[in-house]
Design a protein around this motif. Structure first.
Motif, short mmCIF file in Angstrom:
data_model
loop_
_atom_site.label_atom_id
_atom_site.label_comp_id
_atom_site.label_asym_id
_atom_site.label_seq_id
_atom_site.Cartn_x
_atom_site.Cartn_y
_atom_site.Cartn_z
N GLU A 152 10.81 -1.99 0.70
CA GLU A 152 10.37 -1.84 -0.69
C GLU A 152 8.97 -2.42 -0.84
OE1 GLU A 152 13.19 -3.58 -3.32
OE2 GLU A 152 14.49 -1.81 -3.30
N VAL A 153 8.07 -1.61 -1.35
CA VAL A 153 6.68 -2.04 -1.53
C VAL A 153 6.21 -1.56 -2.90
CG1 VAL A 153 4.33 -1.91 -0.64
CG2 VAL A 153 6.26 -1.74 0.94
N SER A 154 5.68 -2.46 -3.69
CA SER A 154 5.17 -2.04 -4.99
C SER A 154 3.90 -1.21 -4.79
CB SER A 154 4.86 -3.25 -5.87
OG SER A 154 3.73 -3.94 -5.39
N PHE A 155 3.67 -0.27 -5.68
CA PHE A 155 2.47 0.57 -5.58
C PHE A 155 1.22 -0.31 -5.66
CE2 PHE A 155 -0.80 3.32 -7.57
CZ PHE A 155 -0.91 4.25 -6.56
N GLU A 156 1.27 -1.33 -6.49
CA GLU A 156 0.13 -2.24 -6.63
C GLU A 156 -0.18 -2.95 -5.31
OE1 GLU A 156 -1.30 -6.02 -9.44
OE2 GLU A 156 0.77 -5.31 -9.49
N ARG A 157 0.87 -3.41 -4.63
CA ARG A 157 0.66 -4.09 -3.35
C ARG A 157 0.08 -3.13 -2.32
NH1 ARG A 157 5.22 -5.88 1.05
NH2 ARG A 157 3.73 -6.39 2.71
N LEU A 158 0.60 -1.90 -2.28
CA LEU A 158 0.09 -0.92 -1.33
C LEU A 158 -1.40 -0.69 -1.54
CD1 LEU A 158 0.46 1.32 0.82
CD2 LEU A 158 1.00 2.87 -1.05
N CYS A 159 -1.81 -0.52 -2.79
CA CYS A 159 -3.23 -0.31 -3.09
C CYS A 159 -4.07 -1.51 -2.67
CB CYS A 159 -3.42 -0.01 -4.57
SG CYS A 159 -2.75 1.58 -5.09
N ASP A 160 -3.54 -2.72 -2.91
CA ASP A 160 -4.26 -3.93 -2.50
C ASP A 160 -4.42 -3.98 -0.98
OD1 ASP A 160 -4.59 -4.83 -5.07
OD2 ASP A 160 -2.83 -6.14 -5.04
N GLU A 161 -3.35 -3.61 -0.26
CA GLU A 161 -3.41 -3.61 1.20
C GLU A 161 -4.47 -2.63 1.70
OE1 GLU A 161 -1.84 -5.38 3.44
OE2 GLU A 161 -0.04 -6.21 2.49
N ILE A 162 -4.53 -1.47 1.07
CA ILE A 162 -5.51 -0.46 1.47
C ILE A 162 -6.93 -0.96 1.21
CG2 ILE A 162 -6.47 1.79 0.82
CD1 ILE A 162 -3.60 2.81 0.57
N LYS A 163 -7.13 -1.55 0.03
CA LYS A 163 -8.48 -2.04 -0.32
C LYS A 163 -8.90 -3.23 0.55
CE LYS A 163 -7.44 -2.12 -4.78
NZ LYS A 163 -7.56 -2.32 -6.26
N ASN A 164 -7.91 -3.91 1.14
CA ASN A 164 -8.23 -5.07 1.97
C ASN A 164 -8.42 -4.73 3.45
OD1 ASN A 164 -8.21 -6.96 -0.10
ND2 ASN A 164 -6.02 -7.33 0.07
N ILE A 165 -8.33 -3.44 3.78
CA ILE A 165 -8.61 -3.04 5.16
C ILE A 165 -10.01 -3.53 5.51
CG2 ILE A 165 -9.01 -1.06 6.69
CD1 ILE A 165 -6.07 -1.46 6.07
#
Length: 240
Positions: free
Chosen positions: A96-109
């Motif tokens: 389970e991953v929140s959409f907000e966390r996913l976006c943060d992970e992508i932006k932190n690449i």
């Protein structure tokens, strides 16, 4: 009836896996021919002229250096083949991953992936997703590193959730895909003509992305839109 359907589905999956492996092996064999042919030519050249003393030491060293480049390319092909076979067998580990966390992970690449290119990020969605996060992020990293190679100034990224599908689109303002690339860019070991001299890339990035999407019940879409545009679609999995 359910057992019959299950058996048919298992047969279809087995056939698809065998067909994918056949295509992969064929592509691998095809791409081995060029470096092997070049190495054979260099080897014949040295065997013919070195014993006769007809080439200088400088020319011999230059030829050996060129051979070393192609040997490294062969080593790279072998390593990628092994990696791809492991990827084909990988099992998803959804969470389970929140959409907000996913976006943060992508932006932190890491910014190093985007070099000095501007990255414009857009998102649309909310809620909790059930996905294999590492697979999604690996796919994004491949897409963005590919886009950065061809972008003139800017890379555009969008992350959207709609109808139980997570779509990550990466587009650039570069020259876009050729007609041949539009058909074959996601095939293993495909490289556009302008990339043939680049021994550091083997033409498997988009194939890996496609493989990851398909394992996630999704697809990879390759198109042109003011430059190259690739969308990775992941079906949001259901809890078992």
């Amino acid at each position: 009836e359910k057992m019959r359907e299950s058996l048919l589905e298992a047969k279809r999956e087995t056939w698809q896996m065998m067909e994918a492996r056949r295509r992969l092996n064929a592509a691998f064999a095809h791409d081995l021919r060029t470096p092997l042919t070049v190495l054979r030519g260099y080897c014949d050249f040295l065997l013919k002229y070195v014993p006769e003393g007809k080439i200088s030491e400088e020319k011999a060293i230059s030829t050996l250096s060129a051979m070393d480049v192609y040997l490294k390319r062969l080593e790279g092909y072998t390593a990628t083949m092994s990696s791809l076979q492991k990827l084909e067998e990988i099992e998803l580990s959804p969470e389970e991953v929140s959409f907000e966390r996913l976006c943060d992970e992508i932006k932190n690449i890491p910014v190093m992936l985007t070099s000095n290119k501007k990255v414009d990020f857009h998102s649309s969605g909310n809620g909790v997703l059930y996905v294999d996060l590492s697979t999604v992020l690996q796919t994004y990293e491949n897409l963005v590193s590919n886009a950065v190679r061809y972008a003139e100034n800017e890379v555009r990224v969008s992350c959207v959730v709609k109808d139980a599908v997570l779509s990550i689109t990466v587009a650039d303002d570069g020259p876009g895909f050729t007609q041949e690339a539009l058909k074959n860019a996601a095939e293993p070991y495909f490289r556009a003509e302008k990339d043939m001299s680049d021994v550091a890339h083997f033409g498997i990035g988009l194939y890996i992305c496609r493989l990851m999407c398909e394992k996630h019940g999704g697809s990879l879409v390759v198109e042109n839109a003011a430059g190259a545009k690739v969308t990775a679609n992941f079906a949001i999995l259901k809890h078992e």
